[in-house]
Design an enzyme around this catalytic site. Structure first.
Site, PDB file in Angstrom:
ATOM      1  CG  HIS A  75     -19.702 -31.008  52.849  1.00 28.54           C
ATOM      2  ND1 HIS A  75     -20.061 -30.485  54.070  1.00 28.54           N
ATOM      3  CD2 HIS A  75     -19.812 -29.992  51.947  1.00 28.54           C
ATOM      4  CE1 HIS A  75     -20.374 -29.201  53.920  1.00 28.54           C
ATOM      5  NE2 HIS A  75     -20.239 -28.887  52.647  1.00 28.54           N
ATOM      6  CD  GLN A  77     -24.835 -38.636  49.118  1.00 27.90           C
ATOM      7  OE1 GLN A  77     -25.990 -38.947  49.373  1.00 27.90           O
ATOM      8  NE2 GLN A  77     -24.443 -38.363  47.884  1.00 27.90           N
ATOM      9  CG  HIS A  79     -24.725 -29.458  52.030  1.00 24.39           C
ATOM     10  ND1 HIS A  79     -25.345 -28.307  52.446  1.00 24.39           N
ATOM     11  CD2 HIS A  79     -23.406 -29.251  52.189  1.00 24.39           C
ATOM     12  CE1 HIS A  79     -24.429 -27.444  52.849  1.00 24.39           C
ATOM     13  NE2 HIS A  79     -23.246 -28.002  52.702  1.00 24.39           N
TER      14      HIS A  79
END
Length: 101
Positions: A75, A77, A79
């Site tokens: 998650h 990475q 973002h």
């Protein structure tokens, strides 16, 4: 998760960068180019913060520490990559609005 502090650093800074990039586009759309440039600068600084968190994790891995790759890391990475792409596009939008003005 042992690396939650690193993960949260990535997520928070990436989210801040993306929000600032959106604000830059909105400011440029209104012709507020100084504000747009300020927000782009802030987005860049937030990305640097996210990269520092990421580099901390990569350094640990390079030193042989086992890094757990879980849903939170994925998650984070996601973002970061989205924030980088969005900031790059925001720069282009700001330049386009400047030319149109």
């Amino acid at each position: 998760m042992e690396n939650m502090e690193v993960v949260m650093g990535i997520i928070m800074n990436a989210g801040d960068a993306k929000s600032s990039a959106v604000e830059a586009i909105q400011a440029a759309k209104k012709g507020e180019f100084d504000l747009a440039e300020e927000r782009l600068k802030h987005a860049g600084e937030a990305l640097v913060g996210a990269h520092h968190s990421q580099t901390e994790m990569l350094t640990k891995a390079a030193q042989g520490e086992k890094i757990e790759i879980g849903i939170y890391m994925v998650h984070a990475q996601d973002h970061l990559m989205t924030a980088i792409a969005f900031t790059d596009l925001a720069k282009e939008f700001v330049e386009l609005y400047k030319k149109l003005a």
